[in-house]
Scaffold this motif. Structure first.
Motif, PDB file in Angstrom:
ATOM      1  N   GLU A  15       0.817  -1.216   0.000  1.00 15.78           N
ATOM      2  CA  GLU A  15       0.000   0.000   0.000  1.00 15.78           C
ATOM      3  C   GLU A  15       0.851   1.266   0.000  1.00 15.78           C
ATOM      4  O   GLU A  15       0.351   2.347  -0.286  1.00 15.78           O
ATOM      5  CB  GLU A  15      -0.961  -0.002   1.186  1.00 15.78           C
ATOM      6  CG  GLU A  15      -0.297  -0.009   2.557  1.00 15.78           C
ATOM      7  CD  GLU A  15      -1.304  -0.013   3.688  1.00 15.78           C
ATOM      8  OE1 GLU A  15      -2.430   0.488   3.492  1.00 15.78           O
ATOM      9  OE2 GLU A  15      -0.978  -0.528   4.770  1.00 15.78           O
ATOM     10  N   LYS A  16       2.140   1.137   0.289  1.00 17.36           N
ATOM     11  CA  LYS A  16       3.026   2.301   0.265  1.00 17.36           C
ATOM     12  C   LYS A  16       3.619   2.546  -1.125  1.00 17.36           C
ATOM     13  O   LYS A  16       4.417   3.467  -1.303  1.00 17.36           O
ATOM     14  CB  LYS A  16       4.144   2.126   1.301  1.00 17.36           C
ATOM     15  CG  LYS A  16       3.644   2.132   2.743  1.00 17.36           C
ATOM     16  CD  LYS A  16       4.774   2.108   3.750  1.00 17.36           C
ATOM     17  CE  LYS A  16       5.455   0.760   3.856  1.00 17.36           C
ATOM     18  NZ  LYS A  16       4.563  -0.305   4.370  1.00 17.36           N
ATOM     19  N   THR A  17       3.249   1.722  -2.098  1.00 18.41           N
ATOM     20  CA  THR A  17       3.704   1.923  -3.475  1.00 18.41           C
ATOM     21  C   THR A  17       2.556   1.904  -4.489  1.00 18.41           C
ATOM     22  O   THR A  17       2.761   2.228  -5.652  1.00 18.41           O
ATOM     23  CB  THR A  17       4.730   0.849  -3.883  1.00 18.41           C
ATOM     24  OG1 THR A  17       4.196  -0.454  -3.592  1.00 18.41           O
ATOM     25  CG2 THR A  17       6.029   1.027  -3.139  1.00 18.41           C
ATOM     26  N   SER A  18       1.347   1.547  -4.054  1.00 21.49           N
ATOM     27  CA  SER A  18       0.238   1.350  -5.007  1.00 21.49           C
ATOM     28  C   SER A  18      -0.178   2.626  -5.714  1.00 21.49           C
ATOM     29  O   SER A  18      -0.497   2.620  -6.906  1.00 21.49           O
ATOM     30  CB  SER A  18      -0.966   0.733  -4.285  1.00 21.49           C
ATOM     31  OG  SER A  18      -1.375   1.555  -3.198  1.00 21.49           O
ATOM     32  N   LEU A  19      -0.186   3.765  -5.000  1.00 24.79           N
ATOM     33  CA  LEU A  19      -0.537   5.030  -5.649  1.00 24.79           C
ATOM     34  C   LEU A  19       0.532   5.422  -6.657  1.00 24.79           C
ATOM     35  O   LEU A  19       0.219   5.868  -7.765  1.00 24.79           O
ATOM     36  CB  LEU A  19      -0.716   6.133  -4.607  1.00 24.79           C
ATOM     37  CG  LEU A  19      -0.947   7.547  -5.157  1.00 24.79           C
ATOM     38  CD1 LEU A  19      -2.222   7.613  -5.982  1.00 24.79           C
ATOM     39  CD2 LEU A  19      -0.982   8.574  -4.022  1.00 24.79           C
ATOM     40  N   ALA A  20       1.801   5.262  -6.283  1.00 22.69           N
ATOM     41  CA  ALA A  20       2.886   5.622  -7.193  1.00 22.69           C
ATOM     42  C   ALA A  20       2.807   4.821  -8.483  1.00 22.69           C
ATOM     43  O   ALA A  20       2.964   5.375  -9.583  1.00 22.69           O
ATOM     44  CB  ALA A  20       4.243   5.390  -6.515  1.00 22.69           C
ATOM     45  N   SER A  21       2.536   3.521  -8.386  1.00 24.22           N
ATOM     46  CA  SER A  21       2.441   2.708  -9.605  1.00 24.22           C
ATOM     47  C   SER A  21       1.238   3.120 -10.441  1.00 24.22           C
ATOM     48  O   SER A  21       1.298   3.123 -11.678  1.00 24.22           O
ATOM     49  CB  SER A  21       2.375   1.218  -9.263  1.00 24.22           C
ATOM     50  OG  SER A  21       1.182   0.883  -8.597  1.00 24.22           O
ATOM     51  N   ALA A  22       0.133   3.506  -9.772  1.00 22.20           N
ATOM     52  CA  ALA A  22      -1.049   3.974 -10.513  1.00 22.20           C
ATOM     53  C   ALA A  22      -0.750   5.276 -11.247  1.00 22.20           C
ATOM     54  O   ALA A  22      -1.234   5.494 -12.370  1.00 22.20           O
ATOM     55  CB  ALA A  22      -2.223   4.168  -9.553  1.00 22.20           C
ATOM     56  N   ILE A  23       0.048   6.152 -10.641  1.00 21.74           N
ATOM     57  CA  ILE A  23       0.423   7.404 -11.305  1.00 21.74           C
ATOM     58  C   ILE A  23       1.248   7.099 -12.553  1.00 21.74           C
ATOM     59  O   ILE A  23       1.010   7.664 -13.632  1.00 21.74           O
ATOM     60  CB  ILE A  23       1.199   8.318 -10.343  1.00 21.74           C
ATOM     61  CG1 ILE A  23       0.285   8.793  -9.210  1.00 21.74           C
ATOM     62  CG2 ILE A  23       1.773   9.521 -11.090  1.00 21.74           C
ATOM     63  CD1 ILE A  23       1.010   9.488  -8.075  1.00 21.74           C
ATOM     64  N   PHE A  24       2.234   6.215 -12.423  1.00 24.38           N
ATOM     65  CA  PHE A  24       3.044   5.864 -13.588  1.00 24.38           C
ATOM     66  C   PHE A  24       2.180   5.250 -14.686  1.00 24.38           C
ATOM     67  O   PHE A  24       2.368   5.539 -15.874  1.00 24.38           O
ATOM     68  CB  PHE A  24       4.173   4.912 -13.193  1.00 24.38           C
ATOM     69  CG  PHE A  24       5.378   5.622 -12.663  1.00 24.38           C
ATOM     70  CD1 PHE A  24       6.212   6.319 -13.513  1.00 24.38           C
ATOM     71  CD2 PHE A  24       5.666   5.632 -11.302  1.00 24.38           C
ATOM     72  CE1 PHE A  24       7.323   7.003 -13.044  1.00 24.38           C
ATOM     73  CE2 PHE A  24       6.774   6.309 -10.808  1.00 24.38           C
ATOM     74  CZ  PHE A  24       7.596   6.996 -11.686  1.00 24.38           C
ATOM     75  N   GLU A  25       1.217   4.439 -14.286  1.00 28.15           N
ATOM     76  CA  GLU A  25       0.311   3.846 -15.264  1.00 28.15           C
ATOM     77  C   GLU A  25      -0.511   4.934 -15.941  1.00 28.15           C
ATOM     78  O   GLU A  25      -0.709   4.909 -17.166  1.00 28.15           O
ATOM     79  CB  GLU A  25      -0.600   2.843 -14.556  1.00 28.15           C
ATOM     80  CG  GLU A  25      -1.189   1.777 -15.455  1.00 28.15           C
ATOM     81  CD  GLU A  25      -1.727   0.620 -14.658  1.00 28.15           C
ATOM     82  OE1 GLU A  25      -1.448  -0.534 -15.028  1.00 28.15           O
ATOM     83  OE2 GLU A  25      -2.429   0.865 -13.651  1.00 28.15           O
ATOM     84  N   GLY A  26      -0.993   5.905 -15.149  1.00 24.84           N
ATOM     85  CA  GLY A  26      -1.763   7.009 -15.699  1.00 24.84           C
ATOM     86  C   GLY A  26      -0.967   7.876 -16.653  1.00 24.84           C
ATOM     87  O   GLY A  26      -1.537   8.525 -17.530  1.00 24.84           O
ATOM     88  N   LEU A  27       0.359   7.880 -16.487  1.00 28.08           N
ATOM     89  CA  LEU A  27       1.230   8.659 -17.366  1.00 28.08           C
ATOM     90  C   LEU A  27       1.731   7.841 -18.557  1.00 28.08           C
ATOM     91  O   LEU A  27       2.541   8.332 -19.343  1.00 28.08           O
ATOM     92  CB  LEU A  27       2.423   9.207 -16.578  1.00 28.08           C
ATOM     93  CG  LEU A  27       2.084  10.261 -15.509  1.00 28.08           C
ATOM     94  CD1 LEU A  27       3.324  10.601 -14.692  1.00 28.08           C
ATOM     95  CD2 LEU A  27       1.504  11.519 -16.138  1.00 28.08           C
TER      96      LEU A  27
END
Length: 684
Positions: A15-27
């Motif tokens: 859960e401490k990396t899930s948002l970051a990976s979603a941002i990279f996916e969104g980009l």
């Protein structure tokens, strides 16, 4: 738009990396999520560009880069991988306590209050994306990957806005102020709910308006706040919102989660259908040849050396974004004028000096045609324009992105507006507390569901600024590969809503639960004035060790505390018993003892505690600032460490300090031409 197409990202699920990976996916990056220990991990690492890792221990930090020397490896841990607290157990509550956010949030007569949602985890991930993008750019310059160490504690500390300014510039310790996260804002009761007002904002205009509404002239002895409160109490929030915004007041309803999900501005911009990044992006449609990889960097070259930024931003969110770019080597030219260089934008103020280090200042009177012509010459020689005006300003100046690309076809332009360029609220005024109220953060940050409190500082401004940096760094990657510039329409409201998306969705459906599977879980008073610690007991062995440390065998035998569920059901009683015990101990020493027994606990640090925290000192979060002299010998840095990137700081500029240097060296104007423009009021 796929800004990062071709970049391969591995997230070790957490859960401490899930948002970051979603941002990279969104980009537009290719993201693979995998569990640590998966037999395919080594093979994936060998071809990856980036690894997001919240599971690391210090002894294993070099292994991924040995597998792939081209890899950028970002590690997110509670306290980083070096320093006295590196082995401390952590959770979001502990990170917010140790990072200083808890101490300044809440009511003065009550214990400190945690920001709603797992904000320590999420803000750390915004910093992680920034660090990763800087690391990828560093790889292009140097031809090798790197390991980046990021700390949750420092990520929280880095957001503290005026709390840091007040202490590092004036020696003041900011305390909890309750319903007003800023001296200019407070929460009042409207006829149909809670409403955020800025009673000190344009107070003369507000008083005149109120006199018209109330039908009589206010007397000097009357309490203006009470009179305002009476009027607001008779009026619905929607009417207050629209009428206040019409007057230019940054007012807002304190929105419930359900109201956020039905916000007409968010719906008009399609936020809930693209809610991984808060941007609308369009290409310049004017390509220049894609830039080949730059030559290997010299030892002294910083990551963003050679990038020139024209900075039209003011107050906090925009200046924070451009300060970060400047700190990592970009040439940031702040465009100012005498009329607006007041308040937070007064170059002599502590607030301005804190957020505008490492920048240059020039002055242009943009009401003059000649000033716009000079600005266009600057555009032709620059890479990025950043502005945070309301949408109508640049358009009224005739300086739309499409027009600017006539002078620099591959220009990157970041427009940071409170609500976004389009939509029914697009021209509304907002500051950090306004965004807190509209996003649901104020409503959800409370002791109960009766009275909202909200953050004790402008947390949303830092969030907004970091999303701006992510957009710019992503756009630079895109331009390097394609030759195209980009226009980025960034919404402050959407930036903050993304930090609360799980809570908004859960709360609106009545499913909001205790965010941590822990009991006891809370903040407890300790010996001394306004001193607290936090506890978060996740496992039964931790509970038993806590009972032993407290010398309370009876707690072990008490059926009301027999398991986590029962401890939660009897939470009020257990909290009182724990408080009786913690009151006998000094917070910092108690936390050391608890952590030594492998019990998750944290010291609720105020800003002075942070400054003298040996862990933060060893990690270099507060850096020496020679130009600050005896009065301001230290500055804040960032919660990540990039190998080889030494932080160097210059003081913030005086108003127009670099006029001669910039107009002479960049535009080639003679001293006589500059003098003539100054006398004509074009250069102020």
């Amino acid at each position: 738009m796929n800004l990062l197409q071709g970049i391969k990202v591995i997230e070790l699920r957490d859960e401490k990396t899930s948002l970051a990976s979603a941002i990279f996916e969104g980009l537009g990056a290719e993201v693979t999520r995998i569990n640590k220990g998966d037999p395919f991990l080594r093979r994936l690492l060998s071809v990856a560009d980036l690894l997001l890792d919240a599971t690391l221990e210090e002894k294993g930090k070099d292994e991924p880069c040995r597998i792939n020397p081209y890899l950028t490896h970002v590690s997110i841990t509670g306290f980083g991988l070096k320093g006295p607290k590196k082995s401390y157990l952590t959770c979001d509550l502990i990170a917010q306590a140790e990072g200083g956010a808890l101490y300044v949030t809440g009511l003065p007569h009550k214990p400190p209050l945690k920001l709603a949602g797992k904000q320590a985890y999420r803000i750390a991930q915004l910093y992680a994306v920034v660090a990763a993008l800087l690391g990828l750019r560093k790889r292009r310059l140097e031809g090798k990957g790197c390991f980046i160490d990021l700390s949750l504690q420092e990520a929280v500390c880095a957001t503290l806005e005026r709390v840091l300014v007040n202490f590092l510039r004036e020696g003041k310790i900011t305390k909890r102020t309750g319903h007003s996260s800023d001296e200019n804002f407070t929460i009042m009761h409207a006829s149909d709910g809670f409403f955020l007002v800025s009673q000190k904002w344009q107070q003369e205009v507000l008083q005149e308006w109120l006199q018209q509404e109330m039908g009589y002239k206010l007397q000097q002895k009357e309490n203006f706040s009470e009179i305002l409160g009476k009027w607001i109490g008779k009026t619905k929030r929607e009417e207050l919102f629209y009428r206040g915004q019409t007057m230019g007041f940054p007012w807002a309803p304190v929105a419930t989660p359900y109201e956020v999900l039905s916000n007409p501005q968010l719906i008009a911009r399609g936020f809930f259908s693209h809610s991984s990044v808060p941007y609308h992006i369009r290409s310049s449609q004017k390509s220049v040849p894609a830039r080949p990889g730059k030559k290997k960097a010299t030892v002294s070259q910083k990551i963003l050396s050679g990038i020139r930024v024209l900075d039209f931003t003011r107050v906090m969110a925009g200046p924070y974004a451009t300060r970060l770019l400047a700190d990592f080597g970009a040439e940031v030219i702040k465009i100012q004028n005498k009329k607006t260089a007041t308040g937070a934008e007064d170059n002599r103020s502590s607030y301005f000096q804190f957020w505008n280090r490492n920048k240059k200042s020039i002055t242009l009177n943009m009401a003059r045609k000649e000033a716009k012509e000079l600005f266009l010459q600057f555009v032709a020689k620059s890479d990025i324009v950043v502005e945070n005006f309301t949408p109508r300003v640049m358009k009224n100046w005739g300086l739309s992105y499409e027009y600017l690309t006539n002078f620099r076809p591959d220009l990157i332009m970041l427009s940071m507006t409170a609500m976004g360029q389009e939509g029914p609220f697009s021209n509304f005024t907002a500051y950090g507390p306004t965004l807190h109220a509209l996003s649901g953060l104020t409503y959800l940050t409370s002791y109960d569901d009766k009275v909202p409190v909200g953050p004790g500082y402008a947390y949303g401004d830092v969030v907004f600024g970091l999303w701006g940096v992510i957009a710019i760094l992503g756009a630079l990657e895109y331009r390097e590969k394609t030759g195209y510039g980009l226009f980025i329409d960034l919404s402050g409201l959407e930036s903050l809503c993304l930090m609360l998306l799980p809570e908004l969705k859960a709360a609106s459906s009545g499913e909001l639960k205790n965010e941590e599977d822990a009991a006891p879980y809370g903040c407890y008073p300790c010996k001394g004035e306004d001193r607290f610690c936090v506890l978060a007991i996740f496992a039964e062995d931790q509970w038993l060790r806590l009972c032993d440390l407290a010398e309370q065998e009876s707690w072990k035998r008490d059926r009301r505390f027999a398991d986590k569920q029962k401890r939660r059901e009897n939470g009020a009683l257990l909290d009182e018993l724990l408080s009786q015990w913690t009151r006998k101990h000094e917070a910092e020493s108690l936390v050391k003892e608890l952590q030594g027994a492998h019990i998750p606990a944290g010291f609720v640090q105020n800003v002075r505690d942070l400054f003298y925290d040996h862990h933060l000192r060893e990690r270099g979060f507060f850096a020496p600032f020679p130009e600050g002299g005896k009065e301001n010998p230290f500055v804040d840095t960032y919660p990540f460490r990039i190998p080889g990137e030494e932080m160097c700081f210059r003081r913030a500029p005086a108003l127009g300090e670099h006029n001669y240097e910039v107009f002479r060296n960049l535009l080639g104007l003679s001293a006589e031409e500059i003098k003539t423009l100054q006398e004509a009021g074009v250069i102020e």
